[in-house]
Design a protein around this motif. Structure first.
Motif, PDB file in Angstrom:
ATOM      1  N   MET A  19     -13.579   6.874  -3.337  1.00 51.30           N
ATOM      2  CA  MET A  19     -12.709   7.927  -2.805  1.00 51.30           C
ATOM      3  C   MET A  19     -11.250   7.667  -3.169  1.00 51.30           C
ATOM      4  O   MET A  19     -10.496   8.597  -3.420  1.00 51.30           O
ATOM      5  CB  MET A  19     -12.852   8.023  -1.280  1.00 51.30           C
ATOM      6  N   ASN A  20     -10.865   6.399  -3.207  1.00 49.57           N
ATOM      7  CA  ASN A  20      -9.479   6.064  -3.536  1.00 49.57           C
ATOM      8  C   ASN A  20      -9.175   6.207  -5.024  1.00 49.57           C
ATOM      9  O   ASN A  20      -8.026   6.100  -5.435  1.00 49.57           O
ATOM     10  CB  ASN A  20      -9.165   4.638  -3.087  1.00 49.57           C
ATOM     11  N   ASN A  21     -10.214   6.404  -5.803  1.00 50.38           N
ATOM     12  CA  ASN A  21     -10.019   6.558  -7.248  1.00 50.38           C
ATOM     13  C   ASN A  21     -10.151   8.008  -7.710  1.00 50.38           C
ATOM     14  O   ASN A  21     -10.141   8.280  -8.906  1.00 50.38           O
ATOM     15  CB  ASN A  21     -11.023   5.686  -8.013  1.00 50.38           C
ATOM     16  N   LEU A  22     -10.270   8.926  -6.764  1.00 46.92           N
ATOM     17  CA  LEU A  22     -10.514  10.326  -7.152  1.00 46.92           C
ATOM     18  C   LEU A  22      -9.424  10.862  -8.081  1.00 46.92           C
ATOM     19  O   LEU A  22      -9.715  11.564  -9.043  1.00 46.92           O
ATOM     20  CB  LEU A  22     -10.628  11.211  -5.905  1.00 46.92           C
TER      21      LEU A  22
ATOM     22  N   ASP B 155      -9.567  19.258  -1.313  1.00 43.46           N
ATOM     23  CA  ASP B 155     -10.222  18.598  -0.191  1.00 43.46           C
ATOM     24  C   ASP B 155     -10.979  17.377  -0.722  1.00 43.46           C
ATOM     25  O   ASP B 155     -11.753  17.478  -1.667  1.00 43.46           O
ATOM     26  CB  ASP B 155     -11.200  19.563   0.485  1.00 43.46           C
ATOM     27  N   LYS B 156     -10.732  16.218  -0.106  1.00 39.81           N
ATOM     28  CA  LYS B 156     -11.235  14.961  -0.670  1.00 39.81           C
ATOM     29  C   LYS B 156     -12.751  14.945  -0.855  1.00 39.81           C
ATOM     30  O   LYS B 156     -13.269  14.496  -1.864  1.00 39.81           O
ATOM     31  CB  LYS B 156     -10.814  13.784   0.218  1.00 39.81           C
ATOM     32  N   LYS B 157     -13.440  15.433   0.151  1.00 43.23           N
ATOM     33  CA  LYS B 157     -14.896  15.392   0.100  1.00 43.23           C
ATOM     34  C   LYS B 157     -15.429  16.313  -0.993  1.00 43.23           C
ATOM     35  O   LYS B 157     -16.314  15.947  -1.773  1.00 43.23           O
ATOM     36  CB  LYS B 157     -15.459  15.808   1.457  1.00 43.23           C
ATOM     37  N   GLU B 158     -14.837  17.514  -1.048  1.00 43.91           N
ATOM     38  CA  GLU B 158     -15.278  18.471  -2.077  1.00 43.91           C
ATOM     39  C   GLU B 158     -14.921  17.975  -3.463  1.00 43.91           C
ATOM     40  O   GLU B 158     -15.663  18.144  -4.420  1.00 43.91           O
ATOM     41  CB  GLU B 158     -14.625  19.832  -1.816  1.00 43.91           C
ATOM     42  N   LYS B 159     -13.752  17.350  -3.533  1.00 51.28           N
ATOM     43  CA  LYS B 159     -13.322  16.812  -4.816  1.00 51.28           C
ATOM     44  C   LYS B 159     -14.279  15.721  -5.289  1.00 51.28           C
ATOM     45  O   LYS B 159     -14.673  15.684  -6.459  1.00 51.28           O
ATOM     46  CB  LYS B 159     -11.898  16.229  -4.681  1.00 51.28           C
ATOM     47  N   ALA B 160     -14.689  14.877  -4.363  1.00 51.64           N
ATOM     48  CA  ALA B 160     -15.626  13.804  -4.700  1.00 51.64           C
ATOM     49  C   ALA B 160     -16.928  14.375  -5.257  1.00 51.64           C
ATOM     50  O   ALA B 160     -17.448  13.895  -6.270  1.00 51.64           O
ATOM     51  CB  ALA B 160     -15.900  12.942  -3.472  1.00 51.64           C
ATOM     52  N   MET B 161     -17.437  15.418  -4.611  1.00 50.62           N
ATOM     53  CA  MET B 161     -18.690  16.030  -5.069  1.00 50.62           C
ATOM     54  C   MET B 161     -18.513  16.631  -6.461  1.00 50.62           C
ATOM     55  O   MET B 161     -19.355  16.481  -7.333  1.00 50.62           O
ATOM     56  CB  MET B 161     -19.123  17.145  -4.102  1.00 50.62           C
ATOM     57  N   LYS B 162     -17.371  17.315  -6.639  1.00 52.77           N
ATOM     58  CA  LYS B 162     -17.106  17.951  -7.926  1.00 52.77           C
ATOM     59  C   LYS B 162     -17.011  16.901  -9.041  1.00 52.77           C
ATOM     60  O   LYS B 162     -17.601  17.042 -10.116  1.00 52.77           O
ATOM     61  CB  LYS B 162     -15.788  18.742  -7.831  1.00 52.77           C
ATOM     62  N   LEU B 163     -16.269  15.841  -8.752  1.00 47.89           N
ATOM     63  CA  LEU B 163     -16.098  14.807  -9.777  1.00 47.89           C
ATOM     64  C   LEU B 163     -17.427  14.099 -10.063  1.00 47.89           C
ATOM     65  O   LEU B 163     -17.714  13.725 -11.200  1.00 47.89           O
ATOM     66  CB  LEU B 163     -15.022  13.807  -9.352  1.00 47.89           C
TER      67      LEU B 163
END
Ligand code: ZN
Length: 181
Positions: free
Chosen positions: A119-122, A141-149
């Motif tokens: 998460m800290n590397n998004l 949004d961090k969570k959505e961004k994580a899923m997208k990435l």
């Protein structure tokens, strides 16, 4: 300096071959780019935790007579400083992101550490895909961004390919400490 190197064989085979693996010769230093033949400089051993046991894996070292740096050739199924195979790490992140239970005998803190590190590397990972020309929308949004990435990572031929390309691009691992370069 560490390089992620594709030995074009499976992790199992690499482990089995050990120091009998085919280690390449370098005519150009990956660090200072000088046209010199790097000298082989022995091995160091890393422990890798597989499901039921830990195994020792050799990492071949080279020495550059020009910049006097030692260069270690880490096989792409590993990540610098992690004792789990890259594939397992990615699985853990994926499970954590989707809220699935992790069926691995891992300490909770360990799993939290891996997830947090991802998460800290998004922003780094997003920067990588932007640099490579990805022009699509990425949610903030961090969570959505994580899923997208994660989806974008999964479009790479293999997770190892992504990891290696990322490392070549930024000279750091995508799971490295974010403020360390
Ligand atoms: Zn050099």
């Amino acid at each position: 300096m560490q390089i992620l190197y594709d030995f074009k064989i499976s992790m199992t085979k690499y482990i089995k071959l050990g120091i009998e693996n085919h280690f390449p010769a370098f005519e150009v230093c990956p660090s200072c780019k000088a046209k010199v033949k790097l000298k082989r400089h022995g091995f160091y051993w890393r422990y890798i935790h597989l499901i039921k046991k830990a195994v020792k894996v050799p990492v071949c070292r080279y020495f550059c007579p020009s910049c006097c740096k030692t260069i270690s050739l880490l096989p792409i199924f590993l990540l610098p400083y992690y004792q789990l195979p890259l594939r397992v790490i990615m699985k853990l992140i994926q499970c954590a992101a989707s809220g699935k239970q992790v069926l691995l005998n891992l300490k909770r803190q360990h799993l939290q550490f891996i997830k947090k590190r991802f998460m800290n590397n998004l922003n780094w990972i997003e920067a990588f895909f932007r640099d490579k020309g990805y022009g699509g929308y990425i949610m903030q949004d961090k969570k959505e961004k994580a899923m997208k990435l994660m989806d974008l990572i999964n479009t790479a031929a293999t997770v190892e390919t992504f990891s290696q390309r990322f490392h070549n691009h930024f000279l750091r691992a995508f799971m490295a400490q974010p403020n360390a370069n």
